[in-house]
Design an enzyme around this catalytic site. Structure first.
Site, short mmCIF file in Angstrom:
data_model
loop_
_atom_site.label_atom_id
_atom_site.label_comp_id
_atom_site.label_asym_id
_atom_site.label_seq_id
_atom_site.Cartn_x
_atom_site.Cartn_y
_atom_site.Cartn_z
N ASP A 1 0.31 4.91 -2.84
CA ASP A 1 0.82 3.65 -2.33
C ASP A 1 0.33 2.45 -3.12
OD1 ASP A 1 -1.78 4.02 -1.44
OD2 ASP A 1 -1.37 3.51 0.65
N ARG B 1 8.06 8.58 5.31
CA ARG B 1 9.34 7.90 5.22
C ARG B 1 10.15 8.43 4.04
NH1 ARG B 1 9.32 2.09 4.37
NH2 ARG B 1 7.56 2.55 3.01
N SER C 1 -0.26 9.46 -0.82
CA SER C 1 -1.43 8.57 -0.74
C SER C 1 -2.71 9.30 -0.37
CB SER C 1 -1.13 7.43 0.24
OG SER C 1 -0.05 6.68 -0.23
#
Length: 492
Positions: free
Chosen positions: A228, A101, A174
């Protein structure tokens, strides 16, 4: 977070419906379930031992680089968390799975987020593994999508893409990295479905920065590299300054927390980045790799691990995270099908297909409150082509879901208690309020998992201490959190 090998395609032959079950069939299935319950048991003594073992591995990981082979305890160089006073527009890139994203976040000060715009982009499988899976190809694809997003956003605002203004980007990556500063880190290994071999050991920020320049983003700077879990901690801290730790409970699992720099022996000489004298440091535990003889494992876990891309690794994650719970349940059902005719005696193509049953499927069946367990019947038919089951068999399926989810939730709670004990929180006489920020679909959407985890925390901490400890959902910690850390480290 780890992933398993690719699924074998199912041949989808017609599966026989269960025949009338005999008492021996029922007893055989009940023995499988009883053995599963015994093997997954998590009494208080086991949970305390797991928490203590977690603390021991954390201490070892802080003492020296590589001091723990199970819990990496990565120094993040994040020693300043957002405080709510940040203002301006910041970008974020969130890479942690098969989609990534890009975000633009406008902060208005006063602890508010004035605007948040996001775009999700699927990553072609060929760039994740295979012949085209190179570092250059992957980051080129990501930077191209980022450049398009920036152009669209600033065109929408009438900004015109001011070439002089430096844009700040927070990069959520992540996967395990060994950070060398707030904005640099070398990839330790890939997890999940990624196998971009030439990126291992390389600085992922440098790779992204080079790709951004190639696509015209010369005036965008990666100001923070986080994962994350650190992003979730930043998001939690932005809204509540009593936040001391963050946990991801989704497809994978991880935890980060705020540690005293005095406890980090491997920081033999504090780096220049610690110039603000905060005396604290965010630690990315990478606790998914935790292992201990006290962890209750079963034959199904051992088989799942043996068939994974990383046998012998990410043991804790394989017991508690959302990627695996559905497949553990499937494996139990497969064994029952070999011992009895309760699930049909014909073709087993779908029952032998890994990951055909997902954790959302397990959650749906576990939460089925219809009198005849119609949701369970529908899921068995839809996902496994098993039809005509008896109500007793469907109740047995719900029981299996409960056993697997309960073990997961209680082990997750034990890990959280381990972190609280490590930093001296939640003990007798501690009057401080402590907040743990949590993100991830397993926690957010699986209500019985969440309720079990919270009740286990109260069981382990005691009612009085648990009343001062709060679990808060921090939505989009990986995306919003990256922008918030970028804002905290902005040089503009």
């Amino acid at each position: 977070m780890a992933a398993l090998a690719k699924k074998r395609p199912a041949r989808h032959r017609t599966r026989a419906t269960p025949s009338s079950s005999s008492s021996s069939d029922v007893e055989a299935a009940k023995r499988v379930v009883s053995d599963l319950r015994d093997a997954c048991a998590t009494p208080a003594t086991t949970l305390d031992a797991v928490a203590a073992a977690m603390v021991g591995e954390m201490d070892a990981g802080l003492a020296a680089e590589g001091g723990s082979s199970k819990v990496k305890m990565i120094v993040t160089f994040v020693d300043a968390l957002p405080n709510g006073g940040e203002e301006g527009s910041f970008y974020a890139l969130d890479l942690g799975g098969t989609n990534f994203r890009v975000l633009r976040v406008r902060l208005a000060g006063g602890g508010g987020v004035a605007e948040r715009v996001a775009r999700e982009v699927p990553i072609p499988h060929r760039l994740m593994s295979g012949d085209d899976a190179t570092s250059e190809n992957l980051f080129d694809f990501i930077a191209s999508a980022l450049a398009e997003f920036v152009a669209d956003e600033e065109g929408r605002d009438g900004d015109g893409g001011d070439g002089e203004r430096m844009r700040e980007l927070g990069f959520t990556f992540s996967f395990p990295v060994r950070q060398t500063s707030i904005a640099s880190g070398k990839l330790i290994r890939w997890t999940k479905a990624f196998a971009v071999d030439d990126a291992v050991g390389e600085d992922v920020v440098a790779a992204l920065q080079a790709a951004m320049s190639k696509h015209g983003l010369h005036n965008m700077r990666v100001s923070a590299l986080i994962n994350d879990t650190v992003g979730t901690l930043a998001t939690g801290s932005y809204y509540d300054d009593d936040t001391v730790a963050a946990v991801i409970l989704g497809t994978g699992t991880n935890a980060a927390y705020i540690e005293s720099t005095n406890a980090i022996a491997k920081l033999s000489s504090p780096p220049a980045e610690l110039g603000n004298s905060s005396n604290t440091m965010v630690i990315n535990t990478e606790w998914g790799g935790f292992d201990s003889p006290f962890l209750p494992t079963t034959e199904y876990d051992q088989a799942l691990d043996a068939e994974s891309l990383n046998p012998g690794e990410q043991t804790y994650e394989k017991l508690i995270s959302g990627l695996y719970l559905g497949d553990i349940v499937r494996r139990v059902l497969l064994k029952i099908s070999t011992k009895s005719s309760l699930l049909g005696g014909g073709d087993t193509d779908l029952l032998t297909t890994r990951f055909v049953l997902t954790t959302p499927d397990v959650s749906s069946m576990h939460h089925d409150e219809t009198p005849d367990l119609a949701i369970v019947a529908d899921k068995l038919a839809e996902k496994l082509n098993i039809r005509g089951t008896s109500l007793e068999t469907r109740r047995m399926v719900v029981e299996i879901c409960d056993i697997v989810a309960t073990r997961s939730a209680r082990l997750a709670a034990a890990g959280i208690v381990g972190i609280l004990r490590k930093i001296g929180r939640g003990g007798a006489g501690d009057e401080r309020r402590s907040v743990v920020a949590v993100d991830g679909g397993l926690f957010e959407h699986y209500a019985k998992f969440r309720q079990c985890m919270e009740s286990t925390l109260e069981e382990m901490l005691g009612e009085e201490a648990a009343a001062r400890m709060f679990i808060k959902l921090a939505n989009d910690g990986s995306g919003l959190g990256a922008a918030l850390v970028a804002a905290a480290y902005s040089q503009s």
